[in-house]
Design a protein around this motif. Structure first.
Motif, PDB file in Angstrom:
ATOM      1  N   LYS A 349     -35.287 -51.564 -28.047  1.00 43.35           N
ATOM      2  CA  LYS A 349     -35.732 -52.481 -29.058  1.00 43.35           C
ATOM      3  C   LYS A 349     -36.219 -53.843 -28.561  1.00 43.35           C
ATOM      4  O   LYS A 349     -37.043 -54.375 -29.168  1.00 43.35           O
ATOM      5  CB  LYS A 349     -34.520 -52.510 -30.253  1.00 43.35           C
ATOM      6  N   TRP A 350     -35.110 -54.474 -28.086  1.00 46.07           N
ATOM      7  CA  TRP A 350     -35.477 -55.986 -27.728  1.00 46.07           C
ATOM      8  C   TRP A 350     -36.747 -56.020 -26.644  1.00 46.07           C
ATOM      9  O   TRP A 350     -37.325 -57.254 -26.640  1.00 46.07           O
ATOM     10  CB  TRP A 350     -34.313 -56.723 -27.007  1.00 46.07           C
ATOM     11  N   GLY A 351     -36.718 -55.093 -25.826  1.00 44.83           N
ATOM     12  CA  GLY A 351     -37.880 -55.112 -25.013  1.00 44.83           C
ATOM     13  C   GLY A 351     -39.269 -54.976 -25.544  1.00 44.83           C
ATOM     14  O   GLY A 351     -40.114 -55.789 -25.486  1.00 44.83           O
ATOM     15  N   GLY A 352     -39.305 -54.356 -26.982  1.00 43.47           N
ATOM     16  CA  GLY A 352     -40.207 -54.088 -27.601  1.00 43.47           C
ATOM     17  C   GLY A 352     -40.574 -55.457 -28.342  1.00 43.47           C
ATOM     18  O   GLY A 352     -41.789 -55.751 -28.527  1.00 43.47           O
ATOM     19  N   PHE A 353     -39.683 -56.137 -28.825  1.00 47.12           N
ATOM     20  CA  PHE A 353     -39.872 -57.589 -29.555  1.00 47.12           C
ATOM     21  C   PHE A 353     -40.408 -58.328 -28.264  1.00 47.12           C
ATOM     22  O   PHE A 353     -41.187 -59.153 -28.866  1.00 47.12           O
ATOM     23  CB  PHE A 353     -38.421 -57.910 -29.949  1.00 47.12           C
ATOM     24  N   VAL A 354     -39.966 -58.612 -27.352  1.00 48.54           N
ATOM     25  CA  VAL A 354     -40.333 -59.556 -26.170  1.00 48.54           C
ATOM     26  C   VAL A 354     -41.667 -59.399 -26.019  1.00 48.54           C
ATOM     27  O   VAL A 354     -42.391 -60.224 -25.953  1.00 48.54           O
ATOM     28  CB  VAL A 354     -39.498 -59.543 -25.183  1.00 48.54           C
ATOM     29  N   SER A 355     -41.912 -58.069 -25.706  1.00 49.10           N
ATOM     30  CA  SER A 355     -43.592 -57.825 -25.393  1.00 49.10           C
ATOM     31  C   SER A 355     -44.377 -58.028 -26.520  1.00 49.10           C
ATOM     32  O   SER A 355     -45.454 -58.431 -26.369  1.00 49.10           O
ATOM     33  CB  SER A 355     -43.576 -56.174 -25.120  1.00 49.10           C
ATOM     34  N   ALA A 356     -43.966 -57.824 -27.723  1.00 46.82           N
ATOM     35  CA  ALA A 356     -44.851 -58.078 -28.835  1.00 46.82           C
ATOM     36  C   ALA A 356     -45.163 -59.466 -29.357  1.00 46.82           C
ATOM     37  O   ALA A 356     -46.096 -60.021 -29.829  1.00 46.82           O
ATOM     38  CB  ALA A 356     -44.440 -56.926 -30.119  1.00 46.82           C
ATOM     39  N   TYR A 357     -43.887 -60.262 -29.485  1.00 46.49           N
ATOM     40  CA  TYR A 357     -44.053 -61.589 -30.172  1.00 46.49           C
ATOM     41  C   TYR A 357     -43.634 -62.611 -29.485  1.00 46.49           C
ATOM     42  O   TYR A 357     -43.755 -63.807 -30.094  1.00 46.49           O
ATOM     43  CB  TYR A 357     -42.811 -61.375 -31.399  1.00 46.49           C
ATOM     44  N   VAL A 358     -43.063 -62.444 -28.193  1.00 49.06           N
ATOM     45  CA  VAL A 358     -42.537 -63.911 -27.393  1.00 49.06           C
ATOM     46  C   VAL A 358     -43.718 -64.167 -26.385  1.00 49.06           C
ATOM     47  O   VAL A 358     -44.317 -63.665 -25.568  1.00 49.06           O
ATOM     48  CB  VAL A 358     -41.287 -63.552 -26.643  1.00 49.06           C
TER      49      VAL A 358
END
Length: 358
Positions: A349-358
């Protein structure tokens, strides 16, 4: 988690509609492996400054070392009585002078972790914020409730919100998040998982095998995960055995990703909300608050009030960080599935967040 262009819906809504999992945790039953999020592209180089025509003496300037996003510059220095100064900012524009003793679960299990802490007033204000605009994707609004579970304790939710909203750090680098299970027959009611980051995954695996070998260490997986090799031998490429691991492509911003993962895993390890029969059931929001809810009560046998003290390793003498000891579920869908249904989904989940929005 790919980020499509030219869509009428916001990226957060597309994430919520396209993901069958709640907060990344997998419900019981057959599951479909999530697709690997798309890595972020490199930031454009800064514009060069025009040279001055006037002659000036050369001045040597020492380079400034930037910190990684997961390591804020000394946000909270504990005093003798264990209290720290609030990191909030008052209406006068100055740092809040309140001294606080409460801390996220990561501080309880890893006392050396530098985490910004906030007094009750500033925590309440932060929990009322519904979301933020991504620093990476134009006009992409990220809702906190789409990423932060309501069963986490409020101080952990605050810490995750602060970490999510930070812009990317130039000192952060691509890498991997790996997980070892440390098998210990002396603690049958606990599952010990080391979750760390590495730039060279194969080298890190070899180091752990040589450094600390008194207990059996089993590689459970890594993020972003394996990819098929050139000859299409997916079975060999997905091996977790030492000497057969093919790391594949690195993921972005492994420092930031590691901090987000550690914050949530520490709360799961210390408070064990998954032992509650009502785990994952929606909670009622507090009246007057936006995007906040009351976390579930601690289930019987939960080690919520007991700090997980770090102990020196019997092999190397060092105090290993990044080790999370989860209470094994004695019944229910999570029995024997702590890695598959609790830990791995948090990392994905947090890998997806970092990849998409950071």
């Amino acid at each position: 988690m790919p980020v499509p262009d030219g869509q009428s819906q916001s990226l957060t809504m597309q994430h919520a509609l396209g993901t069958p999992l709640r907060f990344g945790l997998m419900p019981p039953g057959p599951q479909t492996p999530p697709s690997r999020p798309v890595s972020t592209s490199a930031l454009p180089p800064p514009a060069s400054l025009s040279s001055s025509t006037s002659s000036r003496p050369a001045v040597k300037v020492a380079p400034i070392r930037r910190r990684a996003a997961s390591e804020p510059p000394s946000p909270s220095t504990p005093s003798k009585n264990g209290t720290v100064q609030c990191s909030g900012v008052t209406k006068a524009g100055k740092q809040c002078t309140r001294q606080i003793k409460s801390a996220p679960a990561l501080s309880a299990s890893h006392p050396d972790a530098q985490i910004e802490r906030f007094c009750h007033q500033h925590s309440k204000e932060l929990l009322r914020v519904a979301g933020f605009y991504s620093h990476k994707v134009a006009d992409a609004y990220v809702k906190f409730e789409d990423w932060i579970p309501d069963y986490l304790q409020p101080d952990t939710q605050v810490a995750l919100r602060v970490e999510m909203e930070k812009p990317r750090s130039q000192a952060d680098v691509p890498g991997y998040i790996y997980t070892f299970e440390i098998r210990d027959p002396k603690t049958p009611k606990k599952v010990h998982l080391k979750v760390g980051r590495a730039v060279n995954l194969v080298k890190r695996i070899d180091q752990w095998g040589k450094q600390c070998g008194s207990k059996e260490q089993v590689l459970r997986g890594w993020w972003p995960g394996a990819v098929e090799d050139d000859d299409g031998d997916a079975a060999a490429n997905g091996s977790l055995m030492k000497g057969r691991v093919k790391a594949g492509e690195k993921g972005p911003l492994c420092h930031r990703l590691e901090r987000l993962v550690h914050l949530e895993l520490a709360d799961l390890a210390v408070n064990a909300p998954y032992l509650d029969p009502d785990f994952l059931k929606p909670k009622k929001k507090d009246a007057g608050d936006s995007g906040t809810s009351t976390p579930s009560k601690k289930p019987p046998g939960s080690p919520a009030s007991k700090k997980l003290l770090d102990k020196p390793c019997p092999d190397c003498g060092a105090v290993h960080k990044e080790i999370f000891s989860l209470t094994r579920a004695e019944r229910g869908p999570y029995k024997g599935k702590e890695w598959d249904l609790l830990v791995k989904p948090v990392i994905d989940k947090w890998g997806g967040f970092v990849s998409a929005y950071v």
